[in-house]
Design an enzyme around this catalytic site. Structure first.
Site, PDB file in Angstrom:
ATOM      1  N   ASN A  11       0.942  -1.289   0.136  1.00 32.78           N
ATOM      2  CA  ASN A  11       0.045   0.105   0.007  1.00 32.78           C
ATOM      3  C   ASN A  11       1.122   1.156  -0.066  1.00 32.78           C
ATOM      4  O   ASN A  11       1.376   1.466   0.975  1.00 32.78           O
ATOM      5  CB  ASN A  11      -0.982   0.039   1.332  1.00 32.78           C
ATOM      6  CG  ASN A  11      -1.557   1.238   1.425  1.00 32.78           C
ATOM      7  OD1 ASN A  11      -1.952   2.185   0.497  1.00 32.78           O
ATOM      8  ND2 ASN A  11      -2.378   1.537   2.500  1.00 32.78           N
ATOM      9  N   LYS A  13       0.074   4.172  -0.282  1.00 36.65           N
ATOM     10  CA  LYS A  13      -0.641   5.329   0.089  1.00 36.65           C
ATOM     11  C   LYS A  13      -0.475   6.527  -0.862  1.00 36.65           C
ATOM     12  O   LYS A  13      -0.264   6.503  -2.085  1.00 36.65           O
ATOM     13  CB  LYS A  13      -0.288   5.984   1.507  1.00 36.65           C
ATOM     14  CG  LYS A  13      -0.129   4.561   2.488  1.00 36.65           C
ATOM     15  CD  LYS A  13      -0.119   4.911   3.985  1.00 36.65           C
ATOM     16  CE  LYS A  13      -0.009   3.586   4.820  1.00 36.65           C
ATOM     17  NZ  LYS A  13      -0.337   4.003   6.144  1.00 36.65           N
ATOM     18  N   HIS A  91      -9.785   1.036   4.429  1.00 39.88           N
ATOM     19  CA  HIS A  91      -8.588   1.247   5.305  1.00 39.88           C
ATOM     20  C   HIS A  91      -8.487   2.169   6.482  1.00 39.88           C
ATOM     21  O   HIS A  91      -9.609   3.168   6.278  1.00 39.88           O
ATOM     22  CB  HIS A  91      -7.185   1.779   4.407  1.00 39.88           C
ATOM     23  CG  HIS A  91      -5.951   1.673   4.984  1.00 39.88           C
ATOM     24  ND1 HIS A  91      -5.634   2.743   5.712  1.00 39.88           N
ATOM     25  CD2 HIS A  91      -4.688   1.117   4.941  1.00 39.88           C
ATOM     26  CE1 HIS A  91      -4.182   2.684   6.288  1.00 39.88           C
ATOM     27  NE2 HIS A  91      -3.903   1.584   5.622  1.00 39.88           N
ATOM     28  N   GLU A  93      -7.190   4.637   7.547  1.00 38.57           N
ATOM     29  CA  GLU A  93      -7.256   6.329   7.200  1.00 38.57           C
ATOM     30  C   GLU A  93      -8.322   6.590   6.509  1.00 38.57           C
ATOM     31  O   GLU A  93      -8.826   7.625   6.711  1.00 38.57           O
ATOM     32  CB  GLU A  93      -5.832   6.288   6.378  1.00 38.57           C
ATOM     33  CG  GLU A  93      -4.495   6.237   7.143  1.00 38.57           C
ATOM     34  CD  GLU A  93      -3.369   5.687   6.388  1.00 38.57           C
ATOM     35  OE1 GLU A  93      -3.265   5.752   5.307  1.00 38.57           O
ATOM     36  OE2 GLU A  93      -2.274   5.099   7.271  1.00 38.57           O
ATOM     37  N   GLU A 161      -5.797  -5.088  10.357  1.00 36.31           N
ATOM     38  CA  GLU A 161      -4.893  -4.176  10.441  1.00 36.31           C
ATOM     39  C   GLU A 161      -4.997  -3.457  11.776  1.00 36.31           C
ATOM     40  O   GLU A 161      -5.838  -2.527  12.002  1.00 36.31           O
ATOM     41  CB  GLU A 161      -4.867  -3.080   9.672  1.00 36.31           C
ATOM     42  CG  GLU A 161      -4.467  -3.871   8.407  1.00 36.31           C
ATOM     43  CD  GLU A 161      -3.751  -2.583   7.325  1.00 36.31           C
ATOM     44  OE1 GLU A 161      -2.699  -2.775   6.885  1.00 36.31           O
ATOM     45  OE2 GLU A 161      -4.320  -1.805   6.907  1.00 36.31           O
ATOM     46  N   GLY A 167       2.144   2.059  10.737  1.00 33.86           N
ATOM     47  CA  GLY A 167       3.043   3.310  10.774  1.00 33.86           C
ATOM     48  C   GLY A 167       3.672   3.907  11.982  1.00 33.86           C
ATOM     49  O   GLY A 167       4.485   4.781  12.006  1.00 33.86           O
ATOM     50  N   SER A 203       3.116  -2.029  10.714  1.00 32.30           N
ATOM     51  CA  SER A 203       4.455  -2.267  10.905  1.00 32.30           C
ATOM     52  C   SER A 203       5.169  -3.467  10.237  1.00 32.30           C
ATOM     53  O   SER A 203       5.995  -3.889  11.123  1.00 32.30           O
ATOM     54  CB  SER A 203       4.746  -1.953  12.294  1.00 32.30           C
ATOM     55  OG  SER A 203       4.396  -0.543  12.416  1.00 32.30           O
ATOM     56  N   GLY A 224       2.740  -1.137   4.340  1.00 34.58           N
ATOM     57  CA  GLY A 224       2.807   0.099   4.005  1.00 34.58           C
ATOM     58  C   GLY A 224       4.053   0.861   3.860  1.00 34.58           C
ATOM     59  O   GLY A 224       4.749   0.750   2.717  1.00 34.58           O
ATOM     60  N   GLY A 225       4.601   1.361   4.949  1.00 42.82           N
ATOM     61  CA  GLY A 225       5.949   1.998   4.805  1.00 42.82           C
ATOM     62  C   GLY A 225       7.157   1.089   4.265  1.00 42.82           C
ATOM     63  O   GLY A 225       7.826   1.717   3.291  1.00 42.82           O
TER      64      GLY A 225
HETATM   65  C1  PEP Z   1      -1.015   0.182   6.036  1.00 43.86           C
HETATM   66  O1  PEP Z   1      -1.027   1.520   6.005  1.00 43.86           O
HETATM   67  O2  PEP Z   1      -1.608  -0.474   5.504  1.00 43.86           O
HETATM   68  C2  PEP Z   1       0.178  -0.215   6.883  1.00 43.86           C
HETATM   69  C3  PEP Z   1       0.167  -1.669   7.001  1.00 43.86           C
HETATM   70  O3  PEP Z   1       1.014   0.524   6.928  1.00 43.86           O
HETATM   71  P1  PEP Z   1       2.505   0.081   7.527  1.00 43.86           P
HETATM   72  O4  PEP Z   1       3.111  -1.049   7.244  1.00 43.86           O
HETATM   73  O5  PEP Z   1       3.561   1.526   7.459  1.00 43.86           O
HETATM   74  O6  PEP Z   1       2.341   0.133   9.326  1.00 43.86           O
END
Ligand code: PEP
Length: 239
Positions: A11, A13, A91, A93, A161, A167, A203, A224-225
């Site tokens: 993802n 973002k 999600h 967010e 999640e 994050g 994470s 994500g990151g």
């Molecule tokens: C996400 O935004 O779906 C996510 C899992 O982010 P991160 O891996 O950065 O925690």
């Protein structure tokens, strides 16, 4: 997706660029994992042209309606025309920053399925809900409000999640992930005809991916990151 391959979803973002997509054109994966990259809408064309064939393309959102006076929205059928096969829906967010309710999320899931996209529906508790021991209640409510309203023969992916893990560098311990995934699996099994893949997100990175992905009932990862760095993401794809 009927196989038992692990599913790794990136993802991006509101990040990424044509240059980053060019870097990812060199992505390799030696494991039998299913890899899905969800870039921003503006990079979907480059994703189709540049990403290696084994990578499937996903979007990060879609409109609840098919067409009409919805300025700024992009519908599931428009995504389908762009060779998109998956779409993230709900999600955290989107739920918090864009006020998406279970009702809206369900409408988007319906729109995705109608356009033959596989929805990846995100669910998870906030820190205060976790501290109040409400995790399973929250998951129950989010599943009932969206995924459990889908016809039992449809194809869907669920991503667990925990909002407090997204994050932050924090992850639940193994037992917490195991408990949440077992709960989700049991609930989905009561409704769907086939096994629904349940991903973990929050994470996940190149160091913890192997451990998390080997936990019972974890069908893959939503990242994500760490999905924005090619080498890290390659390591996750190979975990
Ligand atoms: C996400 O935004 O779906 C996510 C899992 O982010 P991160 O891996 O950065 O925690």
């Amino acid at each position: 997706m009927k196989n038992k391959n692990k599913i790794i979803v990136a993802n991006w973002k509101m990040n990424g660029s044509e240059d980053l997509m060019k870097e990812f054109s060199q992505l390799t994966c030696s494991k039998h994992n299913d890899i899905i990259i969800c870039p921003p809408f503006t990079l979907l064309d480059s994703a189709k042209t540049l990403l290696p064939n084994f990578v499937k393309i996903g979007a990060q959102n879609c409109g609840a309606e098919d067409k009409g006076a919805f300025t700024g929205e992009i519908s599931a059928s428009m995504l389908r025309e762009k060779s998109v096969s998956y779409v993230l829906i709900g999600h955290s967010e989107r739920r918090t920053l864009f006020n998406e309710t279970n009702n809206i999320i369900f409408k988007k899931v319906e729109a995705a399925i109608k356009s033959e996209l596989t929805p990846i529906v995100c669910i998870g508790e906030t820190l205060s809900e976790k501290e109040a021991n409400k995790t399973l209640q929250v998951l129950d409510n989010q599943i009932n409000g969206s995924v459990a309203k889908i016809e039992p023969h449809e194809q869907v992916i669920v991503a667990y999640e925990p909002v407090w893990a997204i994050g932050t560098g924090l992850t639940p311990d193994e037992n917490e992930i195991k408990e949440a995934h077992l709960y989700i699996k049991t609930k989905l099994n009561q409704h769907f005809n086939a096994d629904i893949p349940i991903l973990y997100g929050g994470s996940a990175n190149s160091k913890n991916c192997s451990q998390i992905i080997s936990i019972e009932n974890v069908g893959g990862l939503l990242v994500g990151g760490a999905s924005l760095k090619k080498n890290d993401f390659r390591a996750i794809c190979n975990c």
